[in-house]
Design a protein around this motif. Sequence first.
Motif, short mmCIF file in Angstrom:
data_model
loop_
_atom_site.label_atom_id
_atom_site.label_comp_id
_atom_site.label_asym_id
_atom_site.label_seq_id
_atom_site.Cartn_x
_atom_site.Cartn_y
_atom_site.Cartn_z
N LEU A 36 0.82 -1.21 0.00
CA LEU A 36 0.00 0.00 0.00
C LEU A 36 0.85 1.27 0.00
N PHE A 37 1.96 1.24 0.70
CA PHE A 37 2.84 2.41 0.79
C PHE A 37 3.30 2.85 -0.61
N TYR A 38 3.61 1.88 -1.46
CA TYR A 38 4.11 2.20 -2.79
C TYR A 38 3.01 2.32 -3.84
N ALA A 43 -9.44 1.22 11.21
CA ALA A 43 -9.82 1.63 12.57
C ALA A 43 -8.74 2.53 13.19
N GLN A 44 -7.49 2.31 12.80
CA GLN A 44 -6.39 3.11 13.33
C GLN A 44 -6.17 4.40 12.53
N GLY A 45 -6.92 4.55 11.44
CA GLY A 45 -6.79 5.75 10.62
C GLY A 45 -5.62 5.71 9.66
N TYR A 46 -5.06 4.53 9.41
CA TYR A 46 -3.89 4.41 8.54
C TYR A 46 -4.25 4.21 7.07
N MET A 64 -3.47 4.40 1.49
CA MET A 64 -2.74 4.78 2.70
C MET A 64 -3.01 6.25 2.98
N THR A 65 -3.31 6.58 4.24
CA THR A 65 -3.51 7.98 4.64
C THR A 65 -2.16 8.60 5.00
N ASP A 66 -2.15 9.89 5.21
CA ASP A 66 -0.92 10.55 5.65
C ASP A 66 -0.47 9.96 6.99
N ALA A 67 -1.44 9.69 7.87
CA ALA A 67 -1.09 9.07 9.17
C ALA A 67 -0.49 7.68 8.95
N GLY A 68 -1.02 6.95 7.99
CA GLY A 68 -0.50 5.62 7.67
C GLY A 68 0.91 5.70 7.13
N ARG A 69 1.15 6.68 6.27
CA ARG A 69 2.49 6.86 5.71
C ARG A 69 3.49 7.22 6.82
N ALA A 70 3.04 8.06 7.76
CA ALA A 70 3.90 8.42 8.89
C ALA A 70 4.16 7.20 9.77
#
Length: 150
Positions: free
Chosen positions: A43-45, A75-78, A95-101
């Motif tokens: 997902l990141f890529y 659920a974690q917002g990622y 992927m959200t910005d929070a997930g990328r972080a």
Amino acid sequence: MDKEAKKNAYLYCKFRDEQFALYDEYAKRHGMMMKTLLVVNVLFYAQEGMTQTEICRRTFQSKQTVNLIVKNLLAQGYVTVDEAPDDRRIKIVRMTDAGRAYCGHVVRHITCAEDEAMAMLTPEEQEQLVGLSRTFTKNLAMLVNRETED
């Protein structure tokens, strides 16, 4: 089957298991399960996101496993899960910005380590490793799946 082939099969599988253990330990060290690491890695890529079916195909995991991981990441917002514009039945996971972080450093580090480990081999060794691993995997799949035909 000769004795040498049995010994080499054992050694190859031992090295494969050692690699799995490295990924598992790395994931745990960063607060996640190895299967979650595999999902966040793809997902990141995937800048445009991907369907859960595509995640299953890319990570070789079951629909149930991927669905559970995606629900937890949601659920974690990622991640977000949105309907595809052309077919509402298809859901796109992004992927959200929070997930990328959350996973950026972890994913980039393991990807970099894989790339560098491969680069430590000569181009000829890289080609051999990839080619022989592909052939071994195809042979193993054929033999394992033949059990259902017997």
